[in-house]
Scaffold this active site. Structure first.
Site, PDB file in Angstrom:
ATOM      1  N   LEU A   8       0.837  -1.200   0.000  1.00 33.10           N
ATOM      2  CA  LEU A   8       0.000   0.000   0.000  1.00 33.10           C
ATOM      3  C   LEU A   8       0.873   1.252   0.000  1.00 33.10           C
ATOM      4  O   LEU A   8       1.670   1.456   0.911  1.00 33.10           O
ATOM      5  CB  LEU A   8      -0.919   0.012   1.220  1.00 33.10           C
ATOM      6  CG  LEU A   8      -1.752  -1.262   1.442  1.00 33.10           C
ATOM      7  CD1 LEU A   8      -2.726  -1.060   2.580  1.00 33.10           C
ATOM      8  CD2 LEU A   8      -2.493  -1.657   0.171  1.00 33.10           C
ATOM      9  N   ARG A  15       1.956  14.787   6.389  1.00 30.15           N
ATOM     10  CA  ARG A  15       2.871  15.328   7.405  1.00 30.15           C
ATOM     11  C   ARG A  15       4.324  15.419   6.938  1.00 30.15           C
ATOM     12  O   ARG A  15       5.153  16.017   7.604  1.00 30.15           O
ATOM     13  CB  ARG A  15       2.778  14.483   8.685  1.00 30.15           C
ATOM     14  CG  ARG A  15       1.571  14.853   9.531  1.00 30.15           C
ATOM     15  CD  ARG A  15       1.328  13.842  10.635  1.00 30.15           C
ATOM     16  NE  ARG A  15       0.812  12.575  10.103  1.00 30.15           N
ATOM     17  CZ  ARG A  15       0.656  11.480  10.835  1.00 30.15           C
ATOM     18  NH1 ARG A  15       0.996  11.479  12.106  1.00 30.15           N
ATOM     19  NH2 ARG A  15       0.163  10.374  10.286  1.00 30.15           N
ATOM     20  N   ASN A 229       5.774   8.707   9.089  1.00 29.15           N
ATOM     21  CA  ASN A 229       4.708   9.659   8.791  1.00 29.15           C
ATOM     22  C   ASN A 229       5.235  11.079   8.681  1.00 29.15           C
ATOM     23  O   ASN A 229       4.581  11.939   8.109  1.00 29.15           O
ATOM     24  CB  ASN A 229       3.621   9.601   9.865  1.00 29.15           C
ATOM     25  CG  ASN A 229       2.914   8.255   9.856  1.00 29.15           C
ATOM     26  OD1 ASN A 229       2.497   7.774   8.806  1.00 29.15           O
ATOM     27  ND2 ASN A 229       2.829   7.620  11.007  1.00 29.15           N
ATOM     28  N   ARG A 301      29.628   7.059  -2.832  1.00 26.25           N
ATOM     29  CA  ARG A 301      28.271   7.410  -3.260  1.00 26.25           C
ATOM     30  C   ARG A 301      27.531   6.308  -3.999  1.00 26.25           C
ATOM     31  O   ARG A 301      26.480   6.537  -4.588  1.00 26.25           O
ATOM     32  CB  ARG A 301      28.337   8.652  -4.138  1.00 26.25           C
ATOM     33  CG  ARG A 301      28.576   9.921  -3.328  1.00 26.25           C
ATOM     34  CD  ARG A 301      28.818  11.101  -4.235  1.00 26.25           C
ATOM     35  NE  ARG A 301      27.937  11.069  -5.388  1.00 26.25           N
ATOM     36  CZ  ARG A 301      28.224  11.631  -6.559  1.00 26.25           C
ATOM     37  NH1 ARG A 301      29.370  12.253  -6.737  1.00 26.25           N
ATOM     38  NH2 ARG A 301      27.378  11.561  -7.556  1.00 26.25           N
ATOM     39  N   LYS A 319      32.667   7.650  -6.550  1.00 28.78           N
ATOM     40  CA  LYS A 319      31.370   7.290  -7.116  1.00 28.78           C
ATOM     41  C   LYS A 319      31.569   6.349  -8.283  1.00 28.78           C
ATOM     42  O   LYS A 319      32.443   6.587  -9.119  1.00 28.78           O
ATOM     43  CB  LYS A 319      30.670   8.572  -7.572  1.00 28.78           C
ATOM     44  CG  LYS A 319      29.298   8.358  -8.138  1.00 28.78           C
ATOM     45  CD  LYS A 319      28.990   9.318  -9.275  1.00 28.78           C
ATOM     46  CE  LYS A 319      29.362   8.728 -10.608  1.00 28.78           C
ATOM     47  NZ  LYS A 319      28.917   9.511 -11.767  1.00 28.78           N
ATOM     48  N   ASN A 354      34.907  14.131 -14.665  1.00 28.43           N
ATOM     49  CA  ASN A 354      34.135  13.124 -15.408  1.00 28.43           C
ATOM     50  C   ASN A 354      32.887  13.680 -16.067  1.00 28.43           C
ATOM     51  O   ASN A 354      32.192  12.984 -16.780  1.00 28.43           O
ATOM     52  CB  ASN A 354      33.733  11.981 -14.461  1.00 28.43           C
ATOM     53  CG  ASN A 354      32.860  12.474 -13.320  1.00 28.43           C
ATOM     54  OD1 ASN A 354      32.944  13.625 -12.905  1.00 28.43           O
ATOM     55  ND2 ASN A 354      32.014  11.592 -12.816  1.00 28.43           N
ATOM     56  N   ALA A 393      53.091  16.681 -10.390  1.00 23.05           N
ATOM     57  CA  ALA A 393      52.105  17.420  -9.584  1.00 23.05           C
ATOM     58  C   ALA A 393      51.576  18.629 -10.345  1.00 23.05           C
ATOM     59  O   ALA A 393      52.295  19.261 -11.111  1.00 23.05           O
ATOM     60  CB  ALA A 393      52.739  17.864  -8.272  1.00 23.05           C
ATOM     61  N   ARG A 410      53.218  21.212 -16.334  1.00 26.89           N
ATOM     62  CA  ARG A 410      53.631  22.278 -15.434  1.00 26.89           C
ATOM     63  C   ARG A 410      54.344  23.389 -16.212  1.00 26.89           C
ATOM     64  O   ARG A 410      55.199  23.120 -17.051  1.00 26.89           O
ATOM     65  CB  ARG A 410      54.595  21.647 -14.437  1.00 26.89           C
ATOM     66  CG  ARG A 410      54.814  22.439 -13.207  1.00 26.89           C
ATOM     67  CD  ARG A 410      55.773  21.672 -12.339  1.00 26.89           C
ATOM     68  NE  ARG A 410      55.211  20.382 -11.913  1.00 26.89           N
ATOM     69  CZ  ARG A 410      55.974  19.384 -11.467  1.00 26.89           C
ATOM     70  NH1 ARG A 410      57.279  19.492 -11.430  1.00 26.89           N
ATOM     71  NH2 ARG A 410      55.406  18.273 -11.056  1.00 26.89           N
TER      72      ARG A 410
HETATM   73  C1  UD1 Z   1      -3.104   1.414   9.563  1.00 28.05           C
HETATM   74  C2  UD1 Z   1      -4.117   0.434  10.191  1.00 28.05           C
HETATM   75  C3  UD1 Z   1      -3.843   0.344  11.692  1.00 28.05           C
HETATM   76  C4  UD1 Z   1      -2.407  -0.100  11.936  1.00 28.05           C
HETATM   77  C5  UD1 Z   1      -1.436   0.842  11.206  1.00 28.05           C
HETATM   78  C6  UD1 Z   1      -0.022   0.253  11.277  1.00 28.05           C
HETATM   79  C7  UD1 Z   1      -6.153   0.578   8.852  1.00 28.05           C
HETATM   80  C8  UD1 Z   1      -7.542   1.101   8.792  1.00 28.05           C
HETATM   81  N1  UD1 Z   1      -5.460   0.894   9.939  1.00 28.05           N
HETATM   82  O1  UD1 Z   1      -3.355   2.677  10.134  1.00 28.05           O
HETATM   83  O2  UD1 Z   1      -4.739  -0.580  12.286  1.00 28.05           O
HETATM   84  O3  UD1 Z   1      -2.144  -0.104  13.326  1.00 28.05           O
HETATM   85  O4  UD1 Z   1      -1.771   0.956   9.818  1.00 28.05           O
HETATM   86  O5  UD1 Z   1       0.918   1.138  10.743  1.00 28.05           O
HETATM   87  O6  UD1 Z   1      -5.734  -0.103   7.959  1.00 28.05           O
HETATM   88  N2  UD1 Z   1      -3.089   3.773   1.924  1.00 28.05           N
HETATM   89  C9  UD1 Z   1      -3.452   3.586   0.613  1.00 28.05           C
HETATM   90  N3  UD1 Z   1      -4.701   3.967   0.216  1.00 28.05           N
HETATM   91  C10 UD1 Z   1      -5.602   4.537   1.073  1.00 28.05           C
HETATM   92  C11 UD1 Z   1      -5.211   4.707   2.406  1.00 28.05           C
HETATM   93  C12 UD1 Z   1      -3.943   4.315   2.815  1.00 28.05           C
HETATM   94  O7  UD1 Z   1      -2.679   3.073  -0.206  1.00 28.05           O
HETATM   95  O8  UD1 Z   1      -6.711   4.836   0.612  1.00 28.05           O
HETATM   96  C13 UD1 Z   1      -1.753   3.344   2.336  1.00 28.05           C
HETATM   97  C14 UD1 Z   1      -0.893   4.451   2.907  1.00 28.05           C
HETATM   98  O9  UD1 Z   1      -0.134   5.067   1.879  1.00 28.05           O
HETATM   99  C15 UD1 Z   1       0.006   3.717   3.899  1.00 28.05           C
HETATM  100  C16 UD1 Z   1      -0.863   2.540   4.346  1.00 28.05           C
HETATM  101  O10 UD1 Z   1      -1.890   2.405   3.389  1.00 28.05           O
HETATM  102  O11 UD1 Z   1       1.166   3.214   3.288  1.00 28.05           O
HETATM  103  C17 UD1 Z   1      -1.455   2.724   5.730  1.00 28.05           C
HETATM  104  O12 UD1 Z   1      -2.310   3.854   5.716  1.00 28.05           O
HETATM  105  P1  UD1 Z   1      -2.323   4.888   6.910  1.00 28.05           P
HETATM  106  O13 UD1 Z   1      -3.296   5.951   6.599  1.00 28.05           O
HETATM  107  O14 UD1 Z   1      -0.940   5.299   7.256  1.00 28.05           O
HETATM  108  O15 UD1 Z   1      -2.945   3.947   8.062  1.00 28.05           O
HETATM  109  P2  UD1 Z   1      -2.736   4.078   9.600  1.00 28.05           P
HETATM  110  O16 UD1 Z   1      -3.602   5.163  10.130  1.00 28.05           O
HETATM  111  O17 UD1 Z   1      -1.284   4.154   9.897  1.00 28.05           O
HETATM  112 CA    CA Z   2       0.716   4.751   8.807  1.00 22.94          CA
END
Ligand code: UD1
Ligand code: CA
Length: 425
Positions: A8, A15, A229, A301, A319, A354, A393, A410
């Site tokens: 996800l 934030r 976050n 790097r 690098k 480079n 040098a 030089r």
């Molecule tokens: C979520 C869980 C919570 C858990 C916590 C752990 C739910 C409802 N809650 O809360 O129980 O303790 O994670 O970290 O699942 N995202 C999407 N699409 C959306 C919403 C969110 O892709 O529509 C993704 C966000 O980018 C993120 C992840 O889902 O990577 C979690 O979403 P977030 O809003 O951070 O959930 P939490 O409030 O942390």
């Molecule tokens: Ca989260």
């Protein structure tokens, strides 16, 4: 049983206050999402990354770096349950386990994920959620159990009663589900909760009410589920990640003189008896040999390959370069897109030029074995210095040089005796 993952990564990350997607913010030169994808590379046969906010950036990163991964657009973003449901149409006939992870939780390890899946399989679970015990569970979903300790449901902080808020077992946000048995949940999710969202967490109660085997696996390394976050979280996670990497290196025979000021990416391999001196920063993918001395204040790097018995000294930046054994780059140098032979000595202040800012092209510098470069030399790439070449040098080298030659640009030294005195009154 085949395993695929759903990651996800569509959320806004408000934030972070950033024009960059949250999951593309970096720890030691690698995006957060990269850590998650690397952790599942030996576990899942295919990954579905759910993208939404800054979708093009994230898709671009995934397509360039992870071949077995596909991004799926979630727009609008109606919650974590809605996010997973976006993958349903790609998994209609899938008959294995789905591992669900969040793109903003980079500290989870492959070992923990393997134990989690092992638990899911050996306990014949249909739906397993990872949990952890937190002294301060604020903001996490709470794991609610029945009186016989079996799982009942997950309640989000915003929906929890005071008694539920007192529960210290939290939802880590990682799930393993038998897809064929649980996929029906995604068309049954409702939004009757405090945030008006489709909660992924509601699949627990759904599974239980459907007579499935629903379990929680309680993990003990709480730092692994630390979610990012804010930029404060990012700095904290970077520190945890770095200390973990340094500990692993020290256990494997690398000396780290000062663990507070040294930063090394987890994708850097280092051989035994190599010493890393303070204020050294090593990012990206690198391989460093045995018995080397790196730093103090060196910056590698990425793309750096160093053989045994090498010295990379203070204020040296390297690098995308290969350095063969017994070569020294002692002080104040930049080595980029280069290949250095064995027993090469690079004098202080040597620079490989480079980059051509007009054509934006990068070019290579190749130095054969036994080449000795005098201090304050500029090697203007592309350029090849064959074996044994010595450079005086202060030279600017713009042409290839044949083996065992001396090269210097030089201008002759002029000495005007008593000149200063003659100017004095
Ligand atoms: C979520 C869980 C919570 C858990 C916590 C752990 C739910 C409802 N809650 O809360 O129980 O303790 O994670 O970290 O699942 N995202 C999407 N699409 C959306 C919403 C969110 O892709 O529509 C993704 C966000 O980018 C993120 C992840 O889902 O990577 C979690 O979403 P977030 O809003 O951070 O959930 P939490 O409030 O942390
Ligand atoms: Ca989260």
């Amino acid at each position: 049983m085949d395993i695929k993952s759903i990651i996800l990564a569509a959320g806004k990350g408000t934030r972070m206050k950033s024009e960059t997607s949250k999951v593309l913010h970096e720890i030691m030169g690698k995006p957060l999402l990269g850590y998650v994808l690397d952790n599942v590379k030996n576990i899942a046969s295919e990954n579905f990354v759910i993208v939404g906010h800054k979708a093009e950036q994230v898709t671009d990163y995934v397509e360039k770096n992870y071949k077995n991964s596909k991004t799926i657009l979630q727009s609008p973003q109606l919650g974590t349950g809605h996010a997973v449901s976006m993958a349903c149409k790609y998994l209609e006939n899938f008959d294995g386990n789905i591992l669900i992870l969040c793109g903003d939780t980079p500290l989870i390890t492959e070992e923990t994920l393997k134990k989690f899946i092992e638990y899911h399989n050996s306990s014949n679970s249909d739906l397993t959620v990872m949990s952890a015990i937190f002294d301060n569970p604020t903001n996490y979903g709470r794991i609610i159990r029945e009186s016989d300790n079996s799982l009942k449901c997950i309640v989000e902080e915003k929906d929890a009663t005071p008694a539920q808020k007192a529960v210290k077992e939290v939802n880590a946000g990682i799930y393993c589900i038998n897809w064929a048995k649980v996929k029906g949940a995604f068309s049954d999710l409702k939004t009757n909760n405090a945030q008006g969202e489709y909660y992924l967490t509601d699949i627990i109660a759904w599974g239980k009410n459907s007579g499935l085997s629903v379990k929680a696996y309680t993990m003990d390394e709480n730092s692994e589920i630390y979610g990012i976050n804010s930029r404060i979280n990012l700095a904290e996670a970077s520190k945890i990640m770095n200390q973990r990497t340094l500990s692993k290196l020290m256990t494997n025979g690398v000396t780290i003189v000062d663990t507070d000021s040294t930063w090394i990416s987890e994708d850097t391999q280092i051989g035994t008896d190599t010493v890393i001196l303070p204020f050294t920063y090593i990012e990206g993918k690198n391989i460093i040999g045995k018995n080397c001395k790196i730093g103090p204040c060196a910056h590698l790097r990425g793309g750096v390959e160093v053989a045994d018995n090498i010295k990379i000294g203070n204020f040296v930046e390297v690098k995308k370069s290969k350095i063969n054994s017994n070569t020294n780059v002692g002080h104040l140098s930049y080595i980029g897109d280069s290949e250095l032979g064995e027993r090469v000595n690079i004098g202080a202040g040597t620079i490989t030029a480079n980059y051509n800012p007009l054509t934006k092209e990068k070019s290579k510098t190749v130095l054969g074995d036994d080449v000795k470069i005098g201090s304050n030399t500029v090697l203007v790439a592309p350029v090849i210095l064959e074996q044994g070449v010595n450079v005086g040098a202060g030279s600017v080298i713009t042409k290839n040089i044949k083996a065992w030659s001396l090269a210097l640009t030089r201008s002759p030294l002029r000495i005007l005796e008593n000149w200063v005195k003659s100017k004095l009154k």
